[in-house]
Design a protein around this motif. Structure first.
Motif, PDB file in Angstrom:
ATOM      1  N   ASP B  39      -0.107  -0.035  -0.899  1.00 29.09           N
ATOM      2  CA  ASP B  39       0.398   0.754   0.334  1.00 29.09           C
ATOM      3  C   ASP B  39       0.595   2.345  -0.083  1.00 29.09           C
ATOM      4  OD1 ASP B  39       0.892   1.367   2.971  1.00 29.09           O
ATOM      5  OD2 ASP B  39       2.960   0.919   2.664  1.00 29.09           O
ATOM      6  N   ARG B  40       1.285   2.129  -1.120  1.00 26.12           N
ATOM      7  CA  ARG B  40       1.789   3.295  -1.732  1.00 26.12           C
ATOM      8  C   ARG B  40       0.596   4.380  -2.290  1.00 26.12           C
ATOM      9  NH1 ARG B  40       2.812   4.467  -7.054  1.00 26.12           N
ATOM     10  NH2 ARG B  40       4.035   6.378  -7.284  1.00 26.12           N
ATOM     11  N   GLU B  41      -0.189   3.865  -2.664  1.00 25.29           N
ATOM     12  CA  GLU B  41      -1.338   4.536  -3.419  1.00 25.29           C
ATOM     13  C   GLU B  41      -2.439   5.016  -2.203  1.00 25.29           C
ATOM     14  OE1 GLU B  41      -0.584   1.709  -4.795  1.00 25.29           O
ATOM     15  OE2 GLU B  41       0.388   2.496  -6.596  1.00 25.29           O
ATOM     16  N   ALA B  42      -2.414   3.787  -1.171  1.00 26.47           N
ATOM     17  CA  ALA B  42      -3.300   4.259   0.189  1.00 26.47           C
ATOM     18  C   ALA B  42      -2.571   5.379   0.807  1.00 26.47           C
ATOM     19  CB  ALA B  42      -3.390   3.214   1.035  1.00 26.47           C
ATOM     20  N   GLN B  43      -1.415   5.783   0.949  1.00 27.76           N
ATOM     21  CA  GLN B  43      -0.943   6.867   1.582  1.00 27.76           C
ATOM     22  C   GLN B  43      -0.924   7.921   0.709  1.00 27.76           C
ATOM     23  OE1 GLN B  43       3.149   6.134   2.562  1.00 27.76           O
ATOM     24  NE2 GLN B  43       2.814   3.953   3.198  1.00 27.76           N
ATOM     25  N   LEU B  44      -0.930   7.983  -0.498  1.00 22.95           N
ATOM     26  CA  LEU B  44      -0.986   9.173  -1.404  1.00 22.95           C
ATOM     27  C   LEU B  44      -2.603   9.510  -1.237  1.00 22.95           C
ATOM     28  CD1 LEU B  44       0.967   8.397  -4.560  1.00 22.95           C
ATOM     29  CD2 LEU B  44       1.265  10.399  -3.134  1.00 22.95           C
ATOM     30  N   LEU B  45      -3.315   8.737  -1.473  1.00 22.18           N
ATOM     31  CA  LEU B  45      -4.719   9.030  -1.472  1.00 22.18           C
ATOM     32  C   LEU B  45      -5.134   9.497  -0.092  1.00 22.18           C
ATOM     33  CD1 LEU B  45      -7.527   9.295  -2.885  1.00 22.18           C
ATOM     34  CD2 LEU B  45      -7.915   6.818  -2.233  1.00 22.18           C
ATOM     35  N   LEU B  49      -6.643  13.597   0.448  1.00 29.62           N
ATOM     36  CA  LEU B  49      -7.809  13.831   0.987  1.00 29.62           C
ATOM     37  C   LEU B  49      -7.690  14.722   2.037  1.00 29.62           C
ATOM     38  CD1 LEU B  49      -9.459  10.405   0.629  1.00 29.62           C
ATOM     39  CD2 LEU B  49     -10.209  12.235  -0.361  1.00 29.62           C
ATOM     40  N   ARG B  50      -6.610  14.362   2.591  1.00 28.15           N
ATOM     41  CA  ARG B  50      -6.386  15.470   4.067  1.00 28.15           C
ATOM     42  C   ARG B  50      -6.080  17.115   3.404  1.00 28.15           C
ATOM     43  NH1 ARG B  50      -3.452  10.908   6.458  1.00 28.15           N
ATOM     44  NH2 ARG B  50      -1.541  11.518   5.298  1.00 28.15           N
ATOM     45  N   MET B  51      -5.598  17.011   2.366  1.00 30.56           N
ATOM     46  CA  MET B  51      -4.938  18.311   1.844  1.00 30.56           C
ATOM     47  C   MET B  51      -6.462  18.909   1.261  1.00 30.56           C
ATOM     48  SD  MET B  51      -1.838  19.160  -0.304  1.00 30.56           S
ATOM     49  CE  MET B  51      -1.110  17.335  -0.341  1.00 30.56           C
ATOM     50  N   LYS B  54      -9.136  20.017   3.639  1.00 28.67           N
ATOM     51  CA  LYS B  54      -8.864  21.099   4.638  1.00 28.67           C
ATOM     52  C   LYS B  54      -8.885  22.486   3.731  1.00 28.67           C
ATOM     53  CE  LYS B  54      -4.798  22.861   7.374  1.00 28.67           C
ATOM     54  NZ  LYS B  54      -3.142  22.624   7.585  1.00 28.67           N
ATOM     55  N   LEU B  55      -8.596  22.422   2.197  1.00 26.52           N
ATOM     56  CA  LEU B  55      -8.749  23.549   1.377  1.00 26.52           C
ATOM     57  C   LEU B  55     -10.329  23.651   1.317  1.00 26.52           C
ATOM     58  CD1 LEU B  55      -6.156  22.757  -1.256  1.00 26.52           C
ATOM     59  CD2 LEU B  55      -6.117  24.555   0.269  1.00 26.52           C
ATOM     60  N   ASP B  56     -10.971  22.726   1.296  1.00 23.65           N
ATOM     61  CA  ASP B  56     -12.453  22.830   1.081  1.00 23.65           C
ATOM     62  C   ASP B  56     -13.095  23.430   2.370  1.00 23.65           C
ATOM     63  OD1 ASP B  56     -12.481  21.883  -1.274  1.00 23.65           O
ATOM     64  OD2 ASP B  56     -12.976  19.824  -0.678  1.00 23.65           O
ATOM     65  N   GLU B  61     -10.318  13.570   9.002  1.00 25.00           N
ATOM     66  CA  GLU B  61      -9.066  12.936   9.816  1.00 25.00           C
ATOM     67  C   GLU B  61      -8.957  11.660   8.873  1.00 25.00           C
ATOM     68  OE1 GLU B  61      -8.565  10.710  13.766  1.00 25.00           O
ATOM     69  OE2 GLU B  61      -9.404  12.758  13.852  1.00 25.00           O
ATOM     70  N   VAL B  62      -7.766  11.743   8.035  1.00 30.73           N
ATOM     71  CA  VAL B  62      -7.942  10.584   7.283  1.00 30.73           C
ATOM     72  C   VAL B  62      -6.591   9.736   7.466  1.00 30.73           C
ATOM     73  CG1 VAL B  62      -7.605   9.596   4.886  1.00 30.73           C
ATOM     74  CG2 VAL B  62      -8.589  11.871   5.312  1.00 30.73           C
ATOM     75  N   SER B  63      -6.749   8.288   7.863  1.00 28.72           N
ATOM     76  CA  SER B  63      -5.575   7.502   8.086  1.00 28.72           C
ATOM     77  C   SER B  63      -5.801   6.377   7.042  1.00 28.72           C
ATOM     78  CB  SER B  63      -5.535   6.884   9.653  1.00 28.72           C
ATOM     79  OG  SER B  63      -6.811   6.358   9.671  1.00 28.72           O
ATOM     80  N   ASP B  64      -4.476   5.682   6.993  1.00 36.82           N
ATOM     81  CA  ASP B  64      -4.569   4.674   5.904  1.00 36.82           C
ATOM     82  C   ASP B  64      -3.880   3.497   6.473  1.00 36.82           C
ATOM     83  OD1 ASP B  64      -1.687   6.312   5.235  1.00 36.82           O
ATOM     84  OD2 ASP B  64      -1.593   4.350   4.709  1.00 36.82           O
ATOM     85  N   VAL B  65      -4.312   2.172   5.829  1.00 40.61           N
ATOM     86  CA  VAL B  65      -3.278   0.979   6.332  1.00 40.61           C
ATOM     87  C   VAL B  65      -3.617   0.122   5.262  1.00 40.61           C
ATOM     88  CG1 VAL B  65      -5.674   0.025   7.478  1.00 40.61           C
ATOM     89  CG2 VAL B  65      -3.756  -0.911   8.023  1.00 40.61           C
TER      90      VAL B  65
END
Lengths: 336, 227
Positions: B39-45, B49-51, B54-56, B61-65
């Motif tokens: 869960d922790r890695e999913a949230q971090l990833l 990816l969102r960040m 965005k910079l790119d 639109e990235v969500s996680d579960v």
């Protein structure tokens, strides 16, 4: 009469087998096939060994570097009138490929085989390759001697025609770890059916004598011909490198000192400060000492009970074999 | 347990292509324990990816579960809606989880966020080591509980080869020689006899060499009603 040579009391009848069985102190050499399709290079190296050794080991992708295959190189040696000892590693072939290649090798006239595990491919020029290791060297010895003696393939199926008959060898690394287990691993190779053993390079005769004492205690020297591995050093640096970096090789300081002493007239001079002639002279002096050390080692090893011969490894320096064999008083080779 | 490591972010971005809606799916079992895909890695990833997208200049639109086990249909059923809404699913389970999603939701496009590495254990905090290759025919009974298939670089059954030195393997001074470990353990238990006999060629048909493997346990199968 078929091409089966298992007559006259010999397993195979190869020159190497006849030499050892006659009780002569055997000499084998080694030839590293080229990393190209240049068959002439094999012929040139073979010419340097012809008459000086009873058999020539042909390495099988040595140190996991692609070269002309041992069996192809062996075919050239047969044509040149030398007797090949083909090396076969478990790294590159599974049991099907090994048996198939050995059927072919026998058909092409090869009669001696050395079964090896093989260096890990990480050392070679294809470190991303998938290795095989379907069987190990001990299982390989059993497989090929069963092909010869039981006329059976590894799967158990019987031969219908001619079986490949190889005088079968294996390697021994007397100084690799765990050192106490080494004589027992040798015994496993003997029990698997090995006819001869070629050892890793020996520079420490005392340590090798201790190993042989255990081998004799176990009676192994009466079941297998043991050829001690020797090789000429080219420089003190090579001696130090082997001592430090090659598993299972012991190089006593005394030998490194002798190599240093040989270059003493040029001591204190950096390579960059030396003329070409000076470098050549130093290299020549060191190489001559390397050859002399090798001769001395052979003479000491010959005194050890149970040592049936020597395996001279002068890869990429095949010119050294002639002076070594002559210097050790092993030339001319007996005719058998 | 199954151990895994996250793929480099650039590779992951490449796998996601130009899709807009990404669902990162973590797994609560092995990859959680080895800190690669929980869960922790999913949230971090997802956040990374969102960040980075965005910079790119083309934000995703990235969500996680995260599900308890990505390798079981019933847990996957729980996230069917999220999966169906995504343009692409980034699974950070082991390779089994990725394939389970592809198999269970044929309409969805799923890509892996991890490299599944081996079956092993954490020998100390932050270090995992391989211990099993699932060869299907366990030899640990004769090797003192140390696997030569997984731990010897050459999977030798009659080791050690000549490359064993000071307890380590020829390939790397940091890799212990499995056969030195086996020898020491058997010597300590007065069981060296076990490795004095020649171990015959292994039957690899129980390993992957025999083709993809399958276990059928009839005693556990649910009876199907005859129609």
């Amino acid at each position: 009469m078929t091409t089966n040579e298992s007559t006259n009391g010999y397993l195979v009848g190869s020159k190497l087998e006849r030499m050892l069985k006659a009780g002569h102190f055997a000499v084998t050499g080694e030839l590293g096939p080229p990393q190209s399709a240049d068959g002439d290079e094999i012929r040139e190296k073979a010419a340097l060994l012809k008459g000086y050794v009873d058999g020539v080991n042909l390495t099988d992708n040595q140190t996991a570097i692609v070269r002309i295959s041992s069996i192809a190189a062996g075919t050239i040696l047969v044509q040149e009138g030398l007797e090949p000892v083909i090396q076969m590693t478990a790294r590159d072939r599974n049991r099907l490929a090994i048996q198939a290649d050995l059927l072919g090798a026998y058909a092409l006239g090869m009669r001696n085989l050395l079964c090896l595990t093989g260096d890990h491919q990480i050392f070679g020029n294809h470190p991303t390759a998938k290795h095989v290791f379907d069987i190990d060297s001990i299982q390989m010895v059993k497989m090929v001697t069963d092909m010869r003696d039981e006329k059976k393939f590894q799967c158990g199926d019987e031969f219908k025609g001619i079986e490949p008959r190889f005088f079968t060898g294996a390697a021994s690394a007397p100084f690799a770890d765990p050192i106490d287990f080494r004589p027992y691993r040798l015994a496993k190779k003997v029990n698997a059916g090995a006819n001869f053993i070629q050892t890793q390079l020996v520079y420490d005769v005392d340590a090798f004598a201790q190993f042989m004492e255990k081998v004799r205690e176990m009676g192994l020297h009466e079941k297998v011909y043991i050829l001690a591995g020797v090789g000429p050093l080219k420089s003190p640096g090579m001696a130090r490198y082997m001592k430090k970096n090659v598993p299972g090789i012991l190089v006593p300081d005394e030998i490194i000192d002798r190599m240093n002493e040989a270059g003493k007239p040029w001591a204190g001079k950096k390579s960059s400060e030396m003329t070409k002639e000076e470098k050549r002279a130093r290299s020549k002096a060191r190489r001559e000492e390397g050859i002399q050390i090798c001769i001395d080692l052979i003479q000491q090893l010959r005194e050890i009970e149970g040592v049936a011969g020597v395996h001279v490894m002068a890869i990429e320096w095949e010119e050294a074999v002639k002076p070594i064999v002559e210097g050790a008083g092993l030339y001319p080779r007996p005719s058998v | 347990m199954i151990t895994a490591e996250q793929k480099p972010l650039d590779e992951i971005k490449n796998l996601l292509g130009n899709e807009e809606k990404v669902l990162v799916v973590g797994c609560g079992t092995c990859v959680t324990v080895c800190f690669a895909g929980g869960d922790r890695e999913a949230q971090l990833l997802a956040s990374s990816l969102r960040m980075t997208t965005k910079l790119d200049g083309h934000p995703m639109e990235v969500s996680d579960v995260t599900v308890q086990r990505q390798c079981e249909w019933e847990y996957l059923d729980e996230i069917e809606d999220e999966i169906m809404e995504a343009d692409v699913v980034l699974s950070i389970a082991c390779g089994i989880g990725v394939q389970a999603i592809a198999e269970h939701f044929p309409e969805c496009w799923v890509v892996p966020g991890l490299n599944t590495t081996f079956l092993g254990l954490p020998t100390e905090q932050g270090i995992w080591e391989e211990r099993c290759m699932a060869c299907g025919n366990c030899v640990l009974g004769v090797t003192g509980g140390i696997c030569p298939i997984a731990r010897c670089s050459k999977s030798l059954l009659n080791g050690p080869c000549g490359g064993s030195e000071d307890g380590h393997c020829e390939i790397d001074a940091d890799v212990p020689c499995a056969w030195q470990l086996i020898y020491d353990r058997l010597a300590g238990k007065d069981q060296l006899d076990l490795i004095l006999e020649i171990d015959p060629p292994k039957d690899w048909s129980t390993a992957h060499d025999g083709g993809p493997r399958k276990i059928v346990r009839e005693d556990l199968q649910l009876e199907t009603e005859e129609s």
